[in-house]
Scaffold this motif. Structure first.
Motif, PDB file in Angstrom:
ATOM      1  N   VAL A  83       0.830  -1.205   0.000  1.00 49.69           N
ATOM      2  CA  VAL A  83       0.000   0.000   0.000  1.00 49.69           C
ATOM      3  C   VAL A  83       0.867   1.259   0.000  1.00 49.69           C
ATOM      4  CG1 VAL A  83      -1.751   1.313   1.256  1.00 49.69           C
ATOM      5  CG2 VAL A  83      -1.902  -1.192   1.152  1.00 49.69           C
ATOM      6  N   PHE A  84       1.891   1.268   0.871  1.00 52.46           N
ATOM      7  CA  PHE A  84       2.730   2.466   0.990  1.00 52.46           C
ATOM      8  C   PHE A  84       4.018   2.384   0.175  1.00 52.46           C
ATOM      9  CE2 PHE A  84       0.259   2.440   5.002  1.00 52.46           C
ATOM     10  CZ  PHE A  84      -0.388   3.663   4.828  1.00 52.46           C
ATOM     11  N   GLY A  85       4.286   1.237  -0.457  1.00 56.37           N
ATOM     12  CA  GLY A  85       5.431   1.111  -1.353  1.00 56.37           C
ATOM     13  C   GLY A  85       6.783   1.235  -0.680  1.00 56.37           C
ATOM     14  N   ARG A  86       6.877   0.855   0.586  1.00 50.36           N
ATOM     15  CA  ARG A  86       8.160   0.921   1.289  1.00 50.36           C
ATOM     16  C   ARG A  86       9.050  -0.259   0.896  1.00 50.36           C
ATOM     17  NH1 ARG A  86       8.965   5.736   4.399  1.00 50.36           N
ATOM     18  NH2 ARG A  86       6.933   6.738   4.273  1.00 50.36           N
ATOM     19  N   GLU A  87      10.357  -0.052   1.018  1.00 52.99           N
ATOM     20  CA  GLU A  87      11.304  -1.103   0.650  1.00 52.99           C
ATOM     21  C   GLU A  87      11.175  -2.289   1.591  1.00 52.99           C
ATOM     22  OE1 GLU A  87      15.164   0.603   0.543  1.00 52.99           O
ATOM     23  OE2 GLU A  87      14.781   1.768  -1.286  1.00 52.99           O
ATOM     24  N   GLY A 127      16.588   8.713  22.665  1.00 50.58           N
ATOM     25  CA  GLY A 127      15.907   9.999  22.804  1.00 50.58           C
ATOM     26  C   GLY A 127      16.673  11.116  22.115  1.00 50.58           C
ATOM     27  N   ILE A 128      17.999  11.099  22.244  1.00 52.08           N
ATOM     28  CA  ILE A 128      18.839  12.114  21.594  1.00 52.08           C
ATOM     29  C   ILE A 128      18.749  11.986  20.081  1.00 52.08           C
ATOM     30  CG2 ILE A 128      21.220  12.889  21.258  1.00 52.08           C
ATOM     31  CD1 ILE A 128      21.742  11.882  24.175  1.00 52.08           C
ATOM     32  N   ILE A 129      18.850  10.757  19.589  1.00 48.46           N
ATOM     33  CA  ILE A 129      18.805  10.542  18.142  1.00 48.46           C
ATOM     34  C   ILE A 129      17.434  10.907  17.573  1.00 48.46           C
ATOM     35  CG2 ILE A 129      19.010   8.801  16.328  1.00 48.46           C
ATOM     36  CD1 ILE A 129      20.954   7.303  18.223  1.00 48.46           C
ATOM     37  N   LEU A 130      16.386  10.525  18.300  1.00 50.49           N
ATOM     38  CA  LEU A 130      15.035  10.810  17.825  1.00 50.49           C
ATOM     39  C   LEU A 130      14.725  12.299  17.810  1.00 50.49           C
ATOM     40  CD1 LEU A 130      12.919   8.033  19.609  1.00 50.49           C
ATOM     41  CD2 LEU A 130      13.905   7.993  17.319  1.00 50.49           C
ATOM     42  N   SER A 131      15.431  13.065  18.634  1.00 51.03           N
ATOM     43  CA  SER A 131      15.134  14.495  18.755  1.00 51.03           C
ATOM     44  C   SER A 131      15.380  15.250  17.457  1.00 51.03           C
ATOM     45  CB  SER A 131      15.976  15.123  19.872  1.00 51.03           C
ATOM     46  OG  SER A 131      17.361  15.149  19.513  1.00 51.03           O
ATOM     47  N   GLY A 132      16.194  14.699  16.591  1.00 44.83           N
ATOM     48  CA  GLY A 132      16.475  15.370  15.328  1.00 44.83           C
ATOM     49  C   GLY A 132      15.527  15.004  14.217  1.00 44.83           C
ATOM     50  N   SER A 133      14.495  14.231  14.539  1.00 45.74           N
ATOM     51  CA  SER A 133      13.570  13.751  13.515  1.00 45.74           C
ATOM     52  C   SER A 133      12.298  14.581  13.472  1.00 45.74           C
ATOM     53  CB  SER A 133      13.209  12.287  13.781  1.00 45.74           C
ATOM     54  OG  SER A 133      14.371  11.485  13.857  1.00 45.74           O
ATOM     55  N   PRO A 183       4.846   0.609  24.150  1.00 39.25           N
ATOM     56  CA  PRO A 183       5.323   1.293  22.942  1.00 39.25           C
ATOM     57  C   PRO A 183       6.173   0.392  22.064  1.00 39.25           C
ATOM     58  CG  PRO A 183       6.665   1.924  24.820  1.00 39.25           C
ATOM     59  CD  PRO A 183       5.546   1.064  25.362  1.00 39.25           C
ATOM     60  N   SER A 184       6.385   0.815  20.843  1.00 43.99           N
ATOM     61  CA  SER A 184       7.233   0.073  19.919  1.00 43.99           C
ATOM     62  C   SER A 184       8.640  -0.054  20.489  1.00 43.99           C
ATOM     63  CB  SER A 184       7.306   0.779  18.562  1.00 43.99           C
ATOM     64  OG  SER A 184       6.039   0.807  17.949  1.00 43.99           O
ATOM     65  N   GLY A 185       9.238  -1.211  20.263  1.00 49.00           N
ATOM     66  CA  GLY A 185      10.571  -1.454  20.778  1.00 49.00           C
ATOM     67  C   GLY A 185      11.633  -0.614  20.086  1.00 49.00           C
ATOM     68  N   MET A 186      12.609  -0.189  20.870  1.00 51.15           N
ATOM     69  CA  MET A 186      13.718   0.587  20.324  1.00 51.15           C
ATOM     70  C   MET A 186      14.555  -0.248  19.353  1.00 51.15           C
ATOM     71  SD  MET A 186      13.282   3.427  21.942  1.00 51.15           S
ATOM     72  CE  MET A 186      12.509   4.068  23.427  1.00 51.15           C
ATOM     73  N   MET A 187      14.427  -1.567  19.431  1.00 49.93           N
ATOM     74  CA  MET A 187      15.279  -2.420  18.627  1.00 49.93           C
ATOM     75  C   MET A 187      15.011  -2.284  17.136  1.00 49.93           C
ATOM     76  SD  MET A 187      17.424  -3.739  20.612  1.00 49.93           S
ATOM     77  CE  MET A 187      17.290  -2.171  21.468  1.00 49.93           C
ATOM     78  N   ALA A 188      13.777  -1.955  16.760  1.00 54.35           N
ATOM     79  CA  ALA A 188      13.507  -1.729  15.338  1.00 54.35           C
ATOM     80  C   ALA A 188      14.342  -0.555  14.835  1.00 54.35           C
ATOM     81  CB  ALA A 188      12.020  -1.454  15.122  1.00 54.35           C
ATOM     82  N   PHE A 189      14.438   0.481  15.664  1.00 56.50           N
ATOM     83  CA  PHE A 189      15.248   1.644  15.321  1.00 56.50           C
ATOM     84  C   PHE A 189      16.730   1.306  15.346  1.00 56.50           C
ATOM     85  CE2 PHE A 189      17.540   5.497  16.760  1.00 56.50           C
ATOM     86  CZ  PHE A 189      17.255   6.338  15.699  1.00 56.50           C
ATOM     87  N   ALA A 190      17.158   0.560  16.380  1.00 55.82           N
ATOM     88  CA  ALA A 190      18.572   0.188  16.500  1.00 55.82           C
ATOM     89  C   ALA A 190      19.010  -0.666  15.315  1.00 55.82           C
ATOM     90  CB  ALA A 190      18.806  -0.560  17.812  1.00 55.82           C
ATOM     91  N   LEU A 191      18.159  -1.603  14.897  1.00 54.09           N
ATOM     92  CA  LEU A 191      18.497  -2.451  13.757  1.00 54.09           C
ATOM     93  C   LEU A 191      18.506  -1.645  12.455  1.00 54.09           C
ATOM     94  CD1 LEU A 191      16.539  -5.747  14.564  1.00 54.09           C
ATOM     95  CD2 LEU A 191      18.996  -5.326  14.767  1.00 54.09           C
ATOM     96  N   ALA A 192      17.611  -0.664  12.358  1.00 55.02           N
ATOM     97  CA  ALA A 192      17.607   0.201  11.172  1.00 55.02           C
ATOM     98  C   ALA A 192      18.934   0.950  11.065  1.00 55.02           C
ATOM     99  CB  ALA A 192      16.443   1.187  11.239  1.00 55.02           C
ATOM    100  N   LEU A 193      19.432   1.457  12.192  1.00 56.18           N
ATOM    101  CA  LEU A 193      20.727   2.143  12.198  1.00 56.18           C
ATOM    102  C   LEU A 193      21.854   1.176  11.857  1.00 56.18           C
ATOM    103  CD1 LEU A 193      20.538   4.418  15.391  1.00 56.18           C
ATOM    104  CD2 LEU A 193      20.158   5.071  13.015  1.00 56.18           C
ATOM    105  N   ARG A 196      16.352   3.158   6.078  1.00 56.25           N
ATOM    106  CA  ARG A 196      15.824   4.508   6.311  1.00 56.25           C
ATOM    107  C   ARG A 196      14.935   4.505   7.559  1.00 56.25           C
ATOM    108  NH1 ARG A 196      11.490   5.756   1.516  1.00 56.25           N
ATOM    109  NH2 ARG A 196      11.040   7.534   2.877  1.00 56.25           N
ATOM    110  N   THR A 197      14.984   5.607   8.306  1.00 55.19           N
ATOM    111  CA  THR A 197      14.285   5.668   9.593  1.00 55.19           C
ATOM    112  C   THR A 197      13.229   6.766   9.658  1.00 55.19           C
ATOM    113  OG1 THR A 197      15.978   7.144  10.513  1.00 55.19           O
ATOM    114  CG2 THR A 197      16.307   4.768  10.811  1.00 55.19           C
ATOM    115  N   ASP A 198      12.886   7.390   8.535  1.00 55.13           N
ATOM    116  CA  ASP A 198      11.969   8.527   8.590  1.00 55.13           C
ATOM    117  C   ASP A 198      10.565   8.136   9.010  1.00 55.13           C
ATOM    118  OD1 ASP A 198      12.108   7.313   5.872  1.00 55.13           O
ATOM    119  OD2 ASP A 198      10.448   8.672   5.460  1.00 55.13           O
TER     120      ASP A 198
END
Length: 299
Positions: A87-91, A208-214, A261-271, A276-278
């Motif tokens: 539906v959203f065409g994400r990779e 929290g620091i990394i997410l603050s720039g998003s 809440p969603s686990g931080m690990m999805a974000f950590a694995l993306a990094l 992409r993490t947008d």
């Protein structure tokens, strides 16, 4: 509810919020936070996971409720992946991690510490069972699958990389010691407890620091994935347990976990794997904030 929110949930959430504030105020740079997140992932999380897996009493597993929870994970993961992809065409890799963000709750670093504060170690046993499952089977599955998805040098290179992953090594060694009935030597256990205690606050602070720039503006994919996490997944967990295993004493804590809440690990694995993490980033931020009240109501 107010006592639970202010006395148990907000103190843990405040570490994530502090990181967000420090990042927005440019007190700590994103580069420094990424380095701290990597240290937490490669050093402190293995120290936290290993004794948890090695010392967990499998006989206390609420087997039926846990099996239903896993079925809910599979259903929601599959649905989210297909929608993100078609539906959203994400990779492929991003769709995989967005689906992970729905079913892989922040249990180890967020819900579990909160539940121990509220119910004590013994009372939080059902959540500990989910933590043990997520820390071994689920987490290993996502690490291995991302190794294979992102592997540019083929399956053999991915397998070699897995063998060097400290989290996977900690999981395998913990399972082996548990099955063998071996006890962790007291000095080693003390060192692991000391190091493992840093995993949750350091990861929450760094993220929290990394997410603050998003950007926080919710896009359609962010709204959909967040809704699946906060509403659909808990609803399916509740429905399965209510209709298949009604009256299970572990049900309230399983529902509490699903509402986290969603686990931080999805974000950590993306990094870690260059995904992409947008979309993943705001999902974690919004679910972390919006889950505060449901957690307080269910706790």
């Amino acid at each position: 509810m107010l006592n639970v929110l202010t006395g148990n949930i907000l103190p843990v959430f405040s570490v994530l919020a502090l990181g967000f504030i420090l990042g927005r105020g440019r007190v700590v740079s994103e580069t420094e936070a990424r380095a701290a997140n990597r240290l937490a992932f490669l050093i402190f999380q293995p120290a936290l996971i290993f004794p948890l897996v090695a010392q967990f009493d499998v006989s206390t597993f609420p087997a039926k409720a846990l099996a239903l929870y896993v079925v809910a994970e599979i259903l929601c993961f599959t649905l989210t992946y297909l929608i993100a992809r078609r539906v959203f065409g994400r990779e492929h890799g991003e769709s995989w991690l967005l689906a992970m963000a729905v079913v892989f709750v922040n249990t180890l670093l967020y819900v579990w510490p909160i539940s121990v504060l509220i119910y004590g170690t013994a009372g939080a046993a059902p959540i500990t069972a989910i933590v043990a499952w997520d820390s071994t089977v689920s987490f290993a599955f996502f690490i291995i699958s991302m190794e294979l998805i992102s592997g540019k040098d083929g399956t053999s290179a991915a397998v070699r990389s897995m063998g060097r992953n400290p989290v996977l090594v900690a999981i395998v060694l913990g399972i082996a010691m548990n099955l063998a009935g071996l006890a962790i030597p007291a000095p080693v256990e003390t060192a692991l407890h000391y190091a493992g205690a840093a995993a949750s606050p350091l990861t929450l602070l760094a993220v929290g620091i990394i997410l603050s720039g998003s950007r926080l503006t919710p896009s359609p994919v962010v709204v959909t994935v967040s809704a699946f996490k906060l509403a659909l997944f808990p609803a399916i967990v509740w429905a399965l347990i209510a209709f298949v295993d009604p009256g299970d004493s572990a049900a309230p804590l399983f529902l509490l976990t699903a509402a986290g809440p969603s686990g931080m690990m999805a974000f950590a694995l993306a990094l870690l794997y260059g995904v992409r993490t947008d979309a993943i980033t705001p999902v974690i931020i919004w679910t972390s904030f919006l889950s505060l009240i449901p957690l307080a109501l269910l706790a």
